[in-house]
Design a protein around this motif. Structure first.
Motif, PDB file in Angstrom:
ATOM      1  N   MET A 273       0.836  -1.198   0.000  1.00 49.89           N
ATOM      2  CA  MET A 273       0.000   0.000   0.000  1.00 49.89           C
ATOM      3  C   MET A 273       0.877   1.255   0.000  1.00 49.89           C
ATOM      4  N   ILE A 291      -3.602   3.747  -0.833  1.00 48.09           N
ATOM      5  CA  ILE A 291      -3.679   3.541  -2.278  1.00 48.09           C
ATOM      6  C   ILE A 291      -3.009   2.218  -2.589  1.00 48.09           C
ATOM      7  N   GLY A 293      -0.655  -0.471  -3.956  1.00 52.02           N
ATOM      8  CA  GLY A 293       0.645  -0.365  -4.588  1.00 52.02           C
ATOM      9  C   GLY A 293       0.793  -1.331  -5.757  1.00 52.02           C
ATOM     10  N   GLN A 294       1.888  -1.166  -6.510  1.00 51.09           N
ATOM     11  CA  GLN A 294       2.148  -2.014  -7.665  1.00 51.09           C
ATOM     12  C   GLN A 294       3.421  -2.833  -7.462  1.00 51.09           C
ATOM     13  N   LEU A 330       0.823   7.424 -11.042  1.00 51.38           N
ATOM     14  CA  LEU A 330      -0.460   6.924 -10.552  1.00 51.38           C
ATOM     15  C   LEU A 330      -1.410   8.088 -10.307  1.00 51.38           C
ATOM     16  N   SER A 333      -6.155   7.658  -6.938  1.00 51.59           N
ATOM     17  CA  SER A 333      -6.906   6.450  -6.573  1.00 51.59           C
ATOM     18  C   SER A 333      -6.087   5.189  -6.774  1.00 51.59           C
ATOM     19  N   GLY A 334      -4.854   5.333  -7.279  1.00 59.48           N
ATOM     20  CA  GLY A 334      -3.987   4.180  -7.461  1.00 59.48           C
ATOM     21  C   GLY A 334      -3.970   3.649  -8.881  1.00 59.48           C
TER      22      GLY A 334
END
Length: 469
Positions: A273, A291, A293-294, A330, A333-334
């Motif tokens: 996150m 948000i 995470g990636q 991003l 909102s992510g």
């Protein structure tokens, strides 16, 4: 060659001209002193060529060395580089060499030998009149100088009178200024004495207040000492309890670490996150927003209602650990807006992009890559504008940017801070001579124009005044 120069060439009167035989120059590439001049052929002749010429051209008019013209024109012909320009055609208004005269101007009736033409001009009435005019002009100039000398004496006298008047007025002004200056000093001395008296009175009152506060402070200190002794006893008991809890936590942490390593080997993913925290003016937490995470998030920056984030992943493939890095933009909102991981030819843009920052005008992203010891500048469309690499930059860490676009980057292992221009050209390096050692974090204050550098192996934060030079 028709002539040669010897002697001093500093002035026209110093020139000594020696004429050479043109027949020898033309037919045998030899040089011999000219002693005669053929008026019909317009050629200078040596002793041998003169004898030959008089034998075969008995009608030609020959001038001896005392009467022959003196050559003065030594420019080479553009059409026949081996020939000198020595004629002028009045009909064509054009200069000519010997060959041009015999070919191009053979039908012209007014082709003159330049030295002969010049000697005729010297004896012309026009030149004589010009010389008379020059003499008269010289006389007029001398008469004018006499008039000017008289005017000069008058002006000098007027200047002396004006100087005396100015000096007298200046003395009056100086005397007035000195008196005014003395009046100002007297007023200031009077004001200073009154101010000193008021300050002395305030000082006495302040001493009384400080003495009273000192007495009350002493009472508080003595009470604090008593309370501290009681707190030390209680703290020792509490510390023993905390040590026991710490040992238990260490054991639990080791167990969790083993579980985490096993889960990574099995390819399991953990939820990551990005957490946004809102603080009040008193630095109290008001709100938190998460948000998705990636991946493993390292560097993060905010720009135009978007987040710019660097990610770094370790992936297991065929028993090999593979590094995957990227820069992502991003929404709040992510949602991934853009992702930069490969270059124009498919190569990886980054190795280990731990830290990043954004230019003041929100047009450039600066990324420090500790895997490649570089700083990369790219646009928000992913176009790489510049890459900075230097032997004095090792393991780059955090970056900062000032209002002018200058970039500051920590060289953790090189023990320095590199100051770069907007296009990543090196400007200056702060090193051990400036008290820099293992710098990891850096920040720039827009209000105070100060640069703050945190060091990994020191509790000191270095502060630098940033000025444009």
């Amino acid at each position: 060659m028709a002539s040669n120069f010897s002697g001093s060439l500093t002035q026209d009167s110093d020139e000594v001209k020696e004429m050479y035989c043109e027949e020898c120059d033309r037919h045998s590439d030899g040089y011999a002193t000219a002693v005669a001049f053929c008026v019909d052929c317009v050629d200078y002749l040596c002793v041998a060529c003169q004898r030959y010429h008089e034998r075969h051209f008995t009608t030609h008019k020959i001038h001896d060395s005392n009467n022959m013209p003196q050559e003065f024109y030594f420019e080479k012909c553009s059409t026949h580089p081996g020939q000198l320009v020595k004629f002028f055609c009045s009909e064509c208004n054009k200069e000519a060499c010997h060959e041009c005269r015999n070919n191009e101007h053979v039908n012209c009736s007014d082709v003159n030998h330049l030295p002969t033409l010049a000697s005729e001009i010297q004896e012309s009435d026009e030149l004589i009149n010009i010389r008379k005019d020059i003499n008269q002009l010289s006389k007029d100039i001398k008469d004018t100088e006499k008039v000017l000398d008289g005017k000069s004496e008058l002006i000098k006298k007027q200047e002396e009178n004006a100087t005396d008047a100015i000096k007298e007025q200046s003395n009056k002004l100086v005397a007035t200024y000195i008196q005014h200056h003395q009046d100002l000093i007297d007023d200031f001395d009077k004001t200073m004495e009154e101010t000193i008296a008021r300050l002395k009175k305030k000082r006495s009152e302040l001493i009384q207040k400080v003495s009273e506060k000192e007495r009350k402070f002493g009472e508080k200190v003595r009470k604090a000492e008593t309370d501290m002794r009681e707190n030390v006893v209680n703290t020792n008991t509490t510390f023993k309890l905390l040590m026991t809890e710490h040992l238990n936590l260490v054991g639990n942490l080791k167990a969790l670490t083993v579980d985490l390593e096993q889960a990574q080997k099995l390819g399991q993913n953990y939820e990551r996150m990005i957490r946004l925290i809102t603080f009040s003016e008193e630095m109290e937490v008001l709100d938190t927003t998460e948000i998705p995470g990636q991946g493993c998030c390292f560097g993060i920056a905010y720009s135009n209602s978007h987040l710019v984030v660097s990610y770094y992943k370790l992936m297991l493939h065929d028993y090999l650990t593979i590094i995957r890095s990227s820069i992502k933009i991003l929404s709040m909102s992510g949602k991934i807006v853009k992702s930069f991981d490969n270059g124009d030819y498919g190569q990886d843009l980054f190795n280990i992009p731990y830290y990043l920052t954004v230019s003041p005008d929100n047009t450039m992203i600066y990324v420090s890559d500790c895997g490649r010891n570089t700083v990369t500048c790219l646009t928000f469309d992913g176009e790489v504008k510049a890459i900075y690499k230097d032997d004095q930059l090792k393991n780059p860490h955090q970056l900062a940017v000032d209002e002018y676009g200058s970039v500051y980057v920590c060289g953790h292992d090189s023990n320095n801070v590199h100051l770069l221009s907007r296009d990543l050209s090196k400007v200056k390096i702060l090193d051990k001579s400036h008290g820099i050692h293992t710098p990891s974090s850096i920040a720039y204050c827009l209000n105070t124009k100060k640069l703050f550098v945190g060091m990994n192996q020191s509790s000191i934060i270095k502060v630098f005044n940033v000025t444009l030079e």
